[in-house]
Design an enzyme around this catalytic site. Sequence first.
Site, short mmCIF file in Angstrom:
data_model
loop_
_atom_site.label_atom_id
_atom_site.label_comp_id
_atom_site.label_asym_id
_atom_site.label_seq_id
_atom_site.Cartn_x
_atom_site.Cartn_y
_atom_site.Cartn_z
N GLU A 265 -3.87 -0.17 -6.13
CA GLU A 265 -4.16 0.76 -7.22
C GLU A 265 -2.94 1.14 -8.07
O GLU A 265 -2.53 2.31 -8.13
CB GLU A 265 -4.86 2.02 -6.70
CG GLU A 265 -4.16 2.77 -5.61
CD GLU A 265 -5.04 3.85 -4.96
OE1 GLU A 265 -4.51 4.95 -4.74
OE2 GLU A 265 -6.22 3.58 -4.71
N HIS B 42 0.86 -1.19 0.00
CA HIS B 42 0.00 0.00 0.00
C HIS B 42 0.90 1.24 0.00
O HIS B 42 0.86 2.07 0.91
CB HIS B 42 -0.95 0.00 1.20
CG HIS B 42 -2.10 0.95 1.04
ND1 HIS B 42 -3.41 0.53 0.91
CD2 HIS B 42 -2.15 2.30 0.96
CE1 HIS B 42 -4.20 1.58 0.78
NE2 HIS B 42 -3.45 2.67 0.81
N GLU C 61 -12.40 -0.14 -1.22
CA GLU C 61 -12.44 1.19 -0.63
C GLU C 61 -13.65 1.93 -1.18
O GLU C 61 -13.85 1.98 -2.39
CB GLU C 61 -11.19 2.01 -0.96
CG GLU C 61 -9.93 1.60 -0.25
CD GLU C 61 -8.77 2.56 -0.54
OE1 GLU C 61 -9.03 3.75 -0.81
OE2 GLU C 61 -7.61 2.10 -0.48
#
Length: 483
Positions: free
Chosen positions: A186, A140, A374
């Site tokens: 992402e 992350h 999310e």
Amino acid sequence: MEQILFLIFIFLSFAFSGRCSDVYSRNDFPKGFVFGSAVSAFQWEGAVDEDGRIPSIWDTYVHSSDGPTEDIACDGYHKYKEDVRLMYSMRLDAFLLSISWPRLIPSGRGPVNPKGLRFYKNFIDELIRYGIEPHVTLYHNDLPQALEDEYGGWIDQKIINDFTAFADVCFREFGSKVKSWWTINEPNMLAWGGYDLGCVIYFLFYISDSSAYNNMLLAHASTTRLYKQMYKDKQHGSVGITLFAYWMVPFTSSEEDKIATQRAKAFYLAWFVEHNSSIKKHGRYNYPDVMKRTVGERLPSSSDFLGLIHYTTLYTAHLSSSIHAGHFDSDMNASLLRMLFFHGMCFDVLPWGFEGVLKYIKQNYGNLPVYNLENGQPTNQHSSINDLGRVEYLHAYIAAVLNSVRSGSDIRGYFQWSFMDMFEFINPNYTYGLYYVNFSDPKRERSPKTSALWYSALLKGKTVSLQKLKNRSMSSSPGVSCQ
């Protein structure tokens, strides 16, 4: 007391659940559907220089300015047991955490930090003790600074072996208890924002032949292959990757803007869904040519599922000028940024956009299994904990998930972002938490917001109505403002 009365007003007024999106309960979702929440290690743990952890690139970035830092953050490193009890009281099915690479393997490669290893084992054990399923993100955004200094991090192919070795440690040490793994958070935003454009303008629909992006794909492929060859038969888990997914609509009714919107979807969604996740399409699996050339037959056949990160919907307009990294026309750049709901502003509540993303995946990519990882609403961290605006947002988007389930989308879980207020490096004044964290208090006291009580009631099987919520909002104080 006001919060309790408010919740009673919402939930106990309804003894039924309808098929419309206004009224629903968790009992309307399929058996096995997972409701959870999430944090990231960097934003939640704190303890940045304790027990062998050394800096990540996020530490370096944050400390390059005079603003607040994440050095303590929520102090989750010391308060994780308290937080797991809060998760249990809320009745979360699952919790998404990330592993801090510089805490587990401080130099990026080499010896494992035993204290870091013990922390994550204890944290995962505590979740399981309370019946909460751990989902784990391997990366992350907190790359060890040592690797950035040595070879530039994600821009060099050396990162592929180092990341795979890091993942190997995680699979080996935690895999008997973790069944859902997410490799890289992402990458479609990380590669462009961190290596192409810079964080301030990384939401532009800019596509490049980024070496960072390619290396993230290769690292994901290498890690997925490792898990399937070495661990899957023994641990019976699954591996996926996450995609930051806006929905996009034309800015005007012009044919140019309609074509631009389709082009944006093709590059922003289809490129990543089809290639990153290696979706089966027309009887074959596909990867970008660079991956085929570099990895060849060692590529995995597919990811097991896709993680979606979705917050809102954007307008898309045709631009006649070309965009190149580092060279923007200032007027054009400003007009694009004004289309974005970001930098501390409320996201517009546009749940149909989330339905659009899920429908797009269902129709174009064989109804790939999806988890929403999310979804949430930022509000001013210094405002009242009576965050009705966040409740309305969550209610609407969870209803959109239910509509998508009923329409046949294979969406298997919803993770709200974030479980508590955390360190936000873009704008520290705006946070996403269900729990308020007093960052001025050395003890980092947690207090439930109205949204925490609302989400908990939903997870305990209460029926909820958006119209009643709106009526209550208009007839009383407005709660937290996003401005």
